[in-house]
Design a protein around this motif. Sequence first.
Motif, mmCIF file in Angstrom:
data_model
loop_
_atom_site.group_PDB
_atom_site.id
_atom_site.type_symbol
_atom_site.label_atom_id
_atom_site.label_comp_id
_atom_site.label_asym_id
_atom_site.label_seq_id
_atom_site.Cartn_x
_atom_site.Cartn_y
_atom_site.Cartn_z
ATOM 1 N N ALA A 228 131.353 38.877 38.337
ATOM 2 C CA ALA A 228 131.110 37.905 39.406
ATOM 3 C C ALA A 228 132.438 37.474 40.023
ATOM 4 O O ALA A 228 133.446 37.344 39.327
ATOM 5 C CB ALA A 228 130.357 36.695 38.865
ATOM 6 N N ASP A 229 132.426 37.256 41.314
ATOM 7 C CA ASP A 229 133.642 36.807 41.994
ATOM 8 C C ASP A 229 134.043 35.409 41.536
ATOM 9 O O ASP A 229 135.220 35.100 41.407
ATOM 10 C CB ASP A 229 133.438 36.837 43.512
ATOM 11 N N VAL A 230 133.039 34.554 41.324
ATOM 12 C CA VAL A 230 133.266 33.201 40.816
ATOM 13 C C VAL A 230 132.536 33.113 39.478
ATOM 14 O O VAL A 230 131.311 33.058 39.440
ATOM 15 C CB VAL A 230 132.732 32.127 41.784
ATOM 16 N N MET A 231 133.313 33.135 38.392
ATOM 17 C CA MET A 231 132.708 33.041 37.057
ATOM 18 C C MET A 231 132.449 31.580 36.720
ATOM 19 O O MET A 231 133.319 30.736 36.897
ATOM 20 C CB MET A 231 133.617 33.653 36.005
ATOM 21 N N VAL A 232 131.225 31.330 36.241
ATOM 22 C CA VAL A 232 130.813 29.994 35.831
ATOM 23 C C VAL A 232 130.338 30.094 34.388
ATOM 24 O O VAL A 232 129.449 30.889 34.084
ATOM 25 C CB VAL A 232 129.692 29.455 36.745
ATOM 26 N N MET A 233 130.948 29.321 33.508
ATOM 27 C CA MET A 233 130.591 29.374 32.092
ATOM 28 C C MET A 233 129.545 28.302 31.786
ATOM 29 O O MET A 233 129.800 27.324 31.114
ATOM 30 C CB MET A 233 131.836 29.188 31.219
ATOM 31 N N ASP A 234 128.361 28.493 32.326
ATOM 32 C CA ASP A 234 127.246 27.564 32.167
ATOM 33 C C ASP A 234 126.072 28.375 31.628
ATOM 34 O O ASP A 234 125.660 29.349 32.250
ATOM 35 C CB ASP A 234 126.918 26.955 33.526
ATOM 36 N N PRO A 235 125.516 28.013 30.464
ATOM 37 C CA PRO A 235 124.428 28.810 29.886
ATOM 38 C C PRO A 235 123.167 28.855 30.747
ATOM 39 O O PRO A 235 122.335 29.734 30.574
ATOM 40 C CB PRO A 235 124.156 28.134 28.537
ATOM 41 N N GLU A 236 123.021 27.924 31.702
ATOM 42 C CA GLU A 236 121.851 27.921 32.582
ATOM 43 C C GLU A 236 122.036 28.825 33.803
ATOM 44 O O GLU A 236 121.125 28.970 34.607
ATOM 45 C CB GLU A 236 121.544 26.495 33.037
ATOM 46 N N VAL A 237 123.210 29.405 33.938
ATOM 47 C CA VAL A 237 123.520 30.265 35.075
ATOM 48 C C VAL A 237 123.293 31.719 34.676
ATOM 49 O O VAL A 237 123.700 32.150 33.597
ATOM 50 C CB VAL A 237 124.983 30.039 35.549
ATOM 51 N N SER A 238 122.641 32.475 35.565
ATOM 52 C CA SER A 238 122.399 33.894 35.311
ATOM 53 C C SER A 238 123.696 34.683 35.455
ATOM 54 O O SER A 238 124.674 34.189 36.016
ATOM 55 C CB SER A 238 121.366 34.437 36.301
ATOM 56 N N ARG A 239 123.684 35.930 34.969
ATOM 57 C CA ARG A 239 124.892 36.765 35.078
ATOM 58 C C ARG A 239 125.326 36.900 36.535
ATOM 59 O O ARG A 239 126.495 36.790 36.848
ATOM 60 C CB ARG A 239 124.650 38.127 34.443
ATOM 61 N N VAL A 240 124.394 37.175 37.416
ATOM 62 C CA VAL A 240 124.644 37.131 38.864
ATOM 63 C C VAL A 240 123.605 36.160 39.405
ATOM 64 O O VAL A 240 122.424 36.477 39.458
ATOM 65 C CB VAL A 240 124.519 38.519 39.524
ATOM 66 N N HIS A 241 124.036 34.973 39.772
ATOM 67 C CA HIS A 241 123.121 33.885 40.069
ATOM 68 C C HIS A 241 122.911 33.663 41.566
ATOM 69 O O HIS A 241 121.792 33.530 42.028
ATOM 70 C CB HIS A 241 123.647 32.598 39.431
ATOM 71 N N ALA A 242 124.003 33.594 42.313
ATOM 72 C CA ALA A 242 123.924 33.292 43.746
ATOM 73 C C ALA A 242 124.951 34.118 44.503
ATOM 74 O O ALA A 242 125.847 34.705 43.906
ATOM 75 C CB ALA A 242 124.168 31.802 43.983
ATOM 76 N N ARG A 243 124.787 34.127 45.817
ATOM 77 C CA ARG A 243 125.698 34.905 46.647
ATOM 78 C C ARG A 243 125.999 34.152 47.944
ATOM 79 O O ARG A 243 125.166 33.425 48.447
ATOM 80 C CB ARG A 243 124.999 36.221 46.858
ATOM 81 N N PHE A 244 127.223 34.335 48.428
ATOM 82 C CA PHE A 244 127.631 33.821 49.736
ATOM 83 C C PHE A 244 127.948 35.013 50.612
ATOM 84 O O PHE A 244 128.658 35.929 50.192
ATOM 85 C CB PHE A 244 128.886 32.942 49.623
ATOM 86 N N GLU A 245 127.426 35.007 51.836
ATOM 87 C CA GLU A 245 127.687 36.066 52.805
ATOM 88 C C GLU A 245 127.965 35.407 54.148
ATOM 89 O O GLU A 245 127.555 34.273 54.373
ATOM 90 C CB GLU A 245 126.489 37.006 52.913
ATOM 91 N N SER A 246 128.641 36.120 55.025
ATOM 92 C CA SER A 246 128.906 35.572 56.350
ATOM 93 C C SER A 246 128.605 36.611 57.405
ATOM 94 O O SER A 246 128.730 37.814 57.176
ATOM 95 C CB SER A 246 130.363 35.116 56.463
#
Length: 140
Positions: free
Chosen positions: A71-89
């Motif tokens: 992931a581009d932004v790693m979040v160490m939260d057990p409630e977060v999926s391996r790939v959880h969200a995405r930002f696009e422009s």
Amino acid sequence: MSALATLRIGSLEIVGALALFAAVAAVPRTRHVPDAGVFAPARIALDIDEHGTTRRFEGLCPLTIGRASSADVMVMDPEVSRVHARFESQGGVVYASDAGSSNGTFLNGRRLDGAIEVLPGDTIDVGATRITYVGSGSWA
């Protein structure tokens, strides 16, 4: 028709108009990202509040948020999926979307069900982590 009946009908009309207004105002600013065209890279800034600590992330869009090391932004939260969200422009507009996560992604408290435009100050909740969209700019 009696005055009481006329008053009651008028009140019902006002209540109906207010309910319609509330329903229209509650619709999120969802924009369907056009299938045609290429997503344009944009630099975005995010404030990530994780476990009571806030950190700033600046990076090139499109990017992913999740627990995976890829992931581009790693979040160490057990409630977060391996790939959880995405930002696009695209066209200078930045969109956030859920990436098929288990617990969902929320923009300003509303669950995302597609790509939606984010504005500076908007909050994106992934698990117990809150991400504030600071803004975007061109990649120099």
